[in-house]
Each structure stands twice: as structure tokens, then as C-alpha cells.
Write a protein that holds these residues in place. Structure first.
Motif, PDB file in Angstrom:
ATOM      1  N   THR A 200       8.511 -18.992   5.692  1.00  0.00           N
ATOM      2  CA  THR A 200       7.900 -17.669   5.704  1.00  0.00           C
ATOM      3  C   THR A 200       8.982 -16.628   5.969  1.00  0.00           C
ATOM      4  OG1 THR A 200       5.831 -18.546   6.529  1.00  0.00           O
ATOM      5  CG2 THR A 200       6.222 -16.199   6.878  1.00  0.00           C
ATOM      6  N   ILE A 201       9.062 -15.612   5.111  1.00  0.00           N
ATOM      7  CA  ILE A 201      10.086 -14.588   5.305  1.00  0.00           C
ATOM      8  C   ILE A 201       9.478 -13.348   5.961  1.00  0.00           C
ATOM      9  CG2 ILE A 201       9.852 -13.516   3.003  1.00  0.00           C
ATOM     10  CD1 ILE A 201      12.987 -13.398   3.063  1.00  0.00           C
ATOM     11  N   LEU A 202       8.198 -13.112   5.639  1.00  0.00           N
ATOM     12  CA  LEU A 202       7.560 -11.911   6.181  1.00  0.00           C
ATOM     13  C   LEU A 202       6.146 -12.244   6.626  1.00  0.00           C
ATOM     14  CD1 LEU A 202       8.072  -8.698   6.356  1.00  0.00           C
ATOM     15  CD2 LEU A 202       6.513  -8.619   4.405  1.00  0.00           C
ATOM     16  N   GLU A 203       5.842 -11.814   7.832  1.00  0.00           N
ATOM     17  CA  GLU A 203       4.474 -11.976   8.295  1.00  0.00           C
ATOM     18  C   GLU A 203       3.989 -10.646   8.863  1.00  0.00           C
ATOM     19  OE1 GLU A 203       3.786 -15.176  11.009  1.00  0.00           O
ATOM     20  OE2 GLU A 203       1.624 -14.804  11.039  1.00  0.00           O
ATOM     21  N   VAL A 204       2.868 -10.200   8.391  1.00  0.00           N
ATOM     22  CA  VAL A 204       2.310  -8.922   8.843  1.00  0.00           C
ATOM     23  C   VAL A 204       1.040  -9.225   9.614  1.00  0.00           C
ATOM     24  CG1 VAL A 204       1.387  -6.700   8.081  1.00  0.00           C
ATOM     25  CG2 VAL A 204       3.281  -7.758   6.840  1.00  0.00           C
ATOM     26  N   LYS A 205       0.954  -8.669  10.827  1.00  0.00           N
ATOM     27  CA  LYS A 205      -0.206  -8.961  11.675  1.00  0.00           C
ATOM     28  C   LYS A 205      -0.896  -7.683  12.098  1.00  0.00           C
ATOM     29  CE  LYS A 205       1.556 -13.158  13.941  1.00  0.00           C
ATOM     30  NZ  LYS A 205       2.126 -13.610  15.227  1.00  0.00           N
ATOM     31  N   ASP A 206      -2.088  -7.517  11.622  1.00  0.00           N
ATOM     32  CA  ASP A 206      -2.988  -6.478  12.124  1.00  0.00           C
ATOM     33  C   ASP A 206      -2.386  -5.066  12.127  1.00  0.00           C
ATOM     34  OD1 ASP A 206      -5.562  -6.144  12.828  1.00  0.00           O
ATOM     35  OD2 ASP A 206      -5.205  -6.210  14.987  1.00  0.00           O
ATOM     36  N   LEU A 207      -1.821  -4.702  10.996  1.00  0.00           N
ATOM     37  CA  LEU A 207      -1.160  -3.407  10.875  1.00  0.00           C
ATOM     38  C   LEU A 207      -2.189  -2.279  10.766  1.00  0.00           C
ATOM     39  CD1 LEU A 207       1.949  -3.129  10.672  1.00  0.00           C
ATOM     40  CD2 LEU A 207       1.666  -2.803   8.214  1.00  0.00           C
ATOM     41  N   THR A 208      -2.014  -1.234  11.572  1.00  0.00           N
ATOM     42  CA  THR A 208      -2.909  -0.070  11.457  1.00  0.00           C
ATOM     43  C   THR A 208      -2.102   1.205  11.348  1.00  0.00           C
ATOM     44  OG1 THR A 208      -3.075   0.481  13.806  1.00  0.00           O
ATOM     45  CG2 THR A 208      -4.594  -1.205  12.974  1.00  0.00           C
ATOM     46  N   LYS A 209      -2.695   2.178  10.676  1.00  0.00           N
ATOM     47  CA  LYS A 209      -2.035   3.476  10.524  1.00  0.00           C
ATOM     48  C   LYS A 209      -3.080   4.571  10.327  1.00  0.00           C
ATOM     49  CE  LYS A 209       1.347   6.407   9.690  1.00  0.00           C
ATOM     50  NZ  LYS A 209       2.361   6.726  10.687  1.00  0.00           N
ATOM     51  N   LYS A 210      -2.908   5.639  11.072  1.00  0.00           N
ATOM     52  CA  LYS A 210      -3.813   6.789  10.948  1.00  0.00           C
ATOM     53  C   LYS A 210      -3.004   8.003  10.521  1.00  0.00           C
ATOM     54  CE  LYS A 210      -7.494   6.524  14.417  1.00  0.00           C
ATOM     55  NZ  LYS A 210      -7.896   7.029  15.730  1.00  0.00           N
ATOM     56  N   PHE A 211      -3.557   8.820   9.645  1.00  0.00           N
ATOM     57  CA  PHE A 211      -3.004  10.152   9.387  1.00  0.00           C
ATOM     58  C   PHE A 211      -4.037  11.146   9.883  1.00  0.00           C
ATOM     59  CE2 PHE A 211      -0.578   7.966   5.898  1.00  0.00           C
ATOM     60  CZ  PHE A 211       0.666   8.188   6.458  1.00  0.00           C
ATOM     61  N   ALA A 212      -3.667  11.923  10.883  1.00  0.00           N
ATOM     62  CA  ALA A 212      -4.619  12.795  11.559  1.00  0.00           C
ATOM     63  C   ALA A 212      -5.788  11.930  12.017  1.00  0.00           C
ATOM     64  CB  ALA A 212      -5.062  13.949  10.670  1.00  0.00           C
ATOM     65  N   ASP A 213      -7.002  12.153  11.479  1.00  0.00           N
ATOM     66  CA  ASP A 213      -8.151  11.370  11.933  1.00  0.00           C
ATOM     67  C   ASP A 213      -8.540  10.295  10.949  1.00  0.00           C
ATOM     68  OD1 ASP A 213      -8.446  12.540  14.353  1.00  0.00           O
ATOM     69  OD2 ASP A 213      -9.827  14.100  13.660  1.00  0.00           O
ATOM     70  N   ILE A 214      -7.749  10.193   9.869  1.00  0.00           N
ATOM     71  CA  ILE A 214      -8.145   9.251   8.829  1.00  0.00           C
ATOM     72  C   ILE A 214      -7.429   7.924   9.026  1.00  0.00           C
ATOM     73  CG2 ILE A 214      -8.230   8.852   6.340  1.00  0.00           C
ATOM     74  CD1 ILE A 214      -7.994  12.085   6.260  1.00  0.00           C
ATOM     75  N   GLU A 215      -8.214   6.875   9.152  1.00  0.00           N
ATOM     76  CA  GLU A 215      -7.639   5.538   9.274  1.00  0.00           C
ATOM     77  C   GLU A 215      -7.283   5.043   7.880  1.00  0.00           C
ATOM     78  OE1 GLU A 215     -10.832   3.613  11.740  1.00  0.00           O
ATOM     79  OE2 GLU A 215      -9.096   2.375  12.267  1.00  0.00           O
ATOM     80  N   VAL A 216      -5.966   4.993   7.597  1.00  0.00           N
ATOM     81  CA  VAL A 216      -5.547   4.583   6.261  1.00  0.00           C
ATOM     82  C   VAL A 216      -5.424   3.065   6.184  1.00  0.00           C
ATOM     83  CG1 VAL A 216      -3.814   4.899   4.480  1.00  0.00           C
ATOM     84  CG2 VAL A 216      -4.347   6.767   6.028  1.00  0.00           C
ATOM     85  N   LEU A 217      -4.913   2.473   7.252  1.00  0.00           N
ATOM     86  CA  LEU A 217      -4.822   1.010   7.319  1.00  0.00           C
ATOM     87  C   LEU A 217      -5.614   0.538   8.530  1.00  0.00           C
ATOM     88  CD1 LEU A 217      -0.989   0.484   6.656  1.00  0.00           C
ATOM     89  CD2 LEU A 217      -2.856   0.433   4.992  1.00  0.00           C
TER      90      LEU A 217
END
Lengths: 223, 246
Positions: free
Chosen positions: B3-20
């Protein structure tokens, strides 16, 4: 007419020595102006809020006051406070600082006209912000700034004449001295004007050559 | 393969909008992952979160086991290891093709001019642009610019490459040349994440596909299977926009 030529040849050595002082003063001021202007321009775009306000205050203060006042302030004002500078040094400092703020504004405009994607691409490759400025932003900004910067450079050759007010023996001072000595102001000023025109024309030509030399397709200010 | 890359539970908000809203997936060395989904679903944001161009709010991005979304990580080194190819190329417009591709080895990796040039020439050759090394970006077509920007990313010798809709800004007749370069890379064993609307490419080249909708991974799997038999209604609906998929 013939008498003008005779007179012109007679005072030419003085006038050329004045022109030489003008050129030296202008070159020093322009160099200082571009270097400082570049740093100030970058600071106004990229630095922290704190530095931004200091730089903006500095730029606005110097843009808001006459150059002659700045020169008198440095020569007579500081002299009053015990810091006596040679006239030519005072003139170099005053004019150098003065032109730097205008150059700073041109650099700021040039930097801001560069597409944000250029910086993003550099950062995405793993370059630090300062390295990205050094290798991506400045090489582009320097090219973009040439046309407006050239105006300021040409202006500087003429503006060195304010140094006359503190007794620097530049071109205008020589015209004034020779005019007064021989009671021939008209011809003295006329000759000075001709020499200024030749200098400015030459500088404009040099700048045009530089602009052409560093031209890159697709890199120009949007009109 | 490891495994080269593992992504766990990534979140991202812009202002009030949950994009991820909690993205997790794994990628093995040499795999090509296609990320599909409609515009505004969060695909590109996810890609920018991976190399921290846009830092995620929470979650982990493990590159060869090291969480790069943690304090004290040298992001510049991480970014150099994750090539990025932009939708609008973003080649350095003041540099020639050769200088663009030499830029990474020279300025980021600190190699000598000679080494940098050697690497650059190899990569330019790989994308079939060797006859254009002295051209400036503005003198090239979009497809050519994108091929050079791929070469620029490769010249850093990255561990994986992130493609952000690499053909979306191109005229249809120019997408082919870029996709064929990318196919070549996949065959050479380059690890890649490709955000794309090119379903044909995703199906024939990608080892895995994930479908993102409204900031979550709705479905993931082998592209042929997923495209032929989507399990979720939303996937089905999205795929129905594309004609010609079996």
C-alpha cells in the motif's frame, strides 16, 4: 545661430561634466529604486499583515509628499539635527527612496497580474513560498514591469535636476551657473534641454532593446 | 504489492459547506485509481487535500505509512513526492519546455544542471515532445502543454501522481494524445489518482474506481464491474449520463 554654436562649444565641457553628474546620480537612484521597489512590491503582495501595513504606510507617505520636500528634509532637516550629508549623497538618498515607492507600485501591479496558477504549480511541486517568488514570480514580474518601469527610469533622469536645489553640480546647475556668468540664460538652458533630450532618448532606446531581449511569447500585461 | 497511500476519514469544510464528509480509501503501488463524480461532488477538493494544497480539516493521509496531515511534516518534501497535474496545465510561462521540465530536478531536488537536463530530456521523450524543447508554453496547443506538464511532474520522480481533470480544458480532438500518455504511464507501473470525466479511460486503464457524490464515496470497485453493474442508485444515475459504456 552661429553665436549659439560658438557659445555652446565654449560651455560644453562644463555642461558635459554636469551631464556626467546627472547620469551617475540617476544610475545610482534607479538601481536603488528598482532593488528597493522590488522588495517593497513583493512585501505588499506576499508578506504578513503587519509588514504589509508598514510598507503601505511607507509607500503612501512618500507618494504623498513632494520630492523636493523629501530632499530638503534629508539635506537641511537632518543637517539641523546634526547629520550633515554631502549634497550629492543627500540627493541620492532622497531621489532613490522617492523612485523606489513608484517602482514598488509597478512591481505590485505586475505581480498581481500573474495568474495564481503559477504560484500554485510551484508550491504543488514542493517549492517554498520564497523560492517560488524567486524562481517563478519575479522572473515574470521583471518582464511585465519593464514598460511602466521604463517611464519611471526616464523620469528619474530628468528629476535629478532637483538636486540643483541643494547645490549638486549636475546639468541644470551647470546651465544656471554658466547662464549667470555670461548673462546668456536662454542659450544655456537650451543647450541643457538638448542634452537632456539626448540622454532620455538614449535611455528609452536601451529600455526598448532590453524589453525585446527578454521577451517571452505569451507573457505580457493584459491591456 | 504494498500500500502506497491510505486515506482515512478525510473531511473538509469551506465556510459552512461540508465538501468532504469522511473519505477513506487505499491505493497500492502501481495502481491507477479513477475518481469519478459530477461537478461539485468534492473530487478535486479531495485531490488538493491529499497534497495539502488545501489542507483537510481532519483525517489522515498516510503516504507509505507516514501521516502527512500531521504537524511537523515537511510539506515541501511531501509535495515533491506527489506529482500534480492541473486541469489548466499551469506551465511556467516564462520558461521553455525544457526549462519547465528541468525546473523540478533543478530547483526542488537540487540536482546539477547536467543531471536535471538528462532527466528532463527522458521525460520529454516519454511524452513525445522532443522536437519542441525550445518552445514556450504559449506556442503549444493545450494537449501539448498538458503532456509537458505531465513530464514536469514525472521529472520530480514522484511516488505517485495526482491528475486533476487533465483533459477537461482540452478540445475533444486533443484529449486522445494526453490520455495515451497517461495510459503509457499506467502500463509502466506509475501509481496515479485520476479525477476524470473520461469514462472510457477509467474503464480501460484504471485498476480501481471510486464514485464520489456530495462529499462521500458512494461506491468503489473495479471499473468494468462498477460501470456495468452499479450497485447504488446514485451511481446508476450518474453513469446513465455517459453513452457507450457497457
Amino acid at each position: 545661430m552661429i553665436s549659439f554654436f560658438h557659445y555652446a562649444i565654449e560651455i560644453l565641457p562644463d555642461m558635459l561634466s554636469g551631464a556626467w553628474v546627472t547620469i551617475q546620480l540617476a544610475v545610482v537612484c534607479i538601481t536603488v529604486g528598482i532593488l528597493f521597489g522590488m522588495v517593497l512590491g513583493v512585501a505588499r503582495v506576499y508578506s504578513s499583515k503587519y509588514i504589509y501595513w508598514i510598507v503601505t504606510g511607507y509607500v503612501e507617505f512618500l507618494r504623498g509628499t513632494p520630492c523636493l520636500l523629501q530632499l530638503f528634509f534629508i539635506y537641511y532637516g537632518l543637517g539641523d539635527m546634526g547629520l550633515l550629508l554631502k549634497p550629492v549623497i543627500a540627493a541620492g538618498i532622497a531621489l532613490g527612496i522617492n523612485t523606489s515607492v513608484y517602482q514598488a507600485e509597478y512591481f505590485r501591479g505586475a505581480i498581481q497580474s500573474i495568474k495564481p496558477g503559477q504560484m500554485t504549480a510551484a508550491r504543488a511541486m514542493g517549492l517554498s513560498k520564497w523560492k517560488a517568488i524567486r524562481y517563478v514570480i519575479l522572473p515574470q514580474a521583471l518582464r511585465l514591469v519593464i514598460p511602466s518601469s521604463s517611464n519611471e527610469i526616464i523620469y528619474m533622469f530628468k528629476y535629478t535636476s532637483v538636486a540643483f536645489a541643494v547645490g549638486v553640480p549636475e546639468l541644470l546647475a551647470q546651465a544656471e551657473i554658466n547662464g549667470a556668468m555670461n548673462f546668456r540664460y536662454f542659450e544655456s538652458y537650451l543647450l541643457a534641454a538638448i542634452i537632456y533630450i539626448i540622454m532620455v532618448f538614449t535611455v528609452a532606446k536601451i529600455m526598448a532593446i532590453i524589453e525585446k531581449k527578454v521577451y517571452v511569447p505569451g507573457l505580457q500585461l493584459m491591456q | 504489492m504494498s500500500t502506497i497511500l491510505e486515506v482515512k476519514d478525510l473531511t473538509k469544510k469551506f465556510a459552512d459547506i461540508e465538501v468532504l464528509k469522511g473519505i477513506s480509501f487505499k491505493l497500492k503501488k502501481g495502481e491507477t485509481l479513477a475518481v469519478i463524480g459530477s461537478s461539485g461532488s468534492g473530487k478535486s477538493t479531495m485531490l488538493r487535500c491529499l497534497n495539502q494544497l488545501s489542507p483537510p480539516d481532519s483525517g489522515q493521509v498516510l503516504l507509505e505509512g507516514v501521516n502527512i496531515n500531521a504537524p511537523g511534516i515537511d510539506l515541501n518534501t511531501v509535495r515533491a513526492d506527489m506529482g500534480f497535474v492541473f486541469q489548466d496545465f499551469n506551465l511556467f510561462i516564462h520558461l521553455s519546455v525544457l526549462d519547465n521540465v528541468m525546473f523540478g530536478p533543478l530547483r526542488v531536488r537540487g540536482m546539477s544542471k547536467k543531471e536535471a537536463r538528462e532527466i528532463a530530456m527522458n521525460e520529454i521523450e516519454r511524452v513525445g515532445m522532443i522536437d519542441k524543447i525550445d518552445f514556450y508554453p504559449a506556442q503549444l496547443s493545450g494537449g501539448q502543454q498538458q503532456r509537458i506538464s505531465i513530464a514536469r511532474a514525472l521529472a520530480l520522480r514522484p511516488k505517485l501522481i495526482l491528475f486533476d481533470e487533465p483533459t477537461s480544458a482540452l478540445d475533444p480532438e486533443l484529449t486522445g494524445e494526453v490520455l495515451s500518455v497517461m495510459t503509457g504511464l499506467a502500463n509502466d507501473g506509475m501509481t496515479a489518482i485520476v479525477v476524470t470525466h473520461e469514462m472510457g479511460f477509467a474503464q480501460s486503464v484504471a485498476d480501481k474506481a471510486i464514485f464520489i457524490d456530495q462529499g462521500v464515496i458512494v461506491e468503489q470497485g473495479v471499473p468494468e464491474k462498477m460501470f456495468a453493474h452499479p450497485r447504488h442508485e446514485r451511481t446508476k444515475l450518474f453513469l446513465s449520463n455517459f453513452v457507450g459504456l457497457q
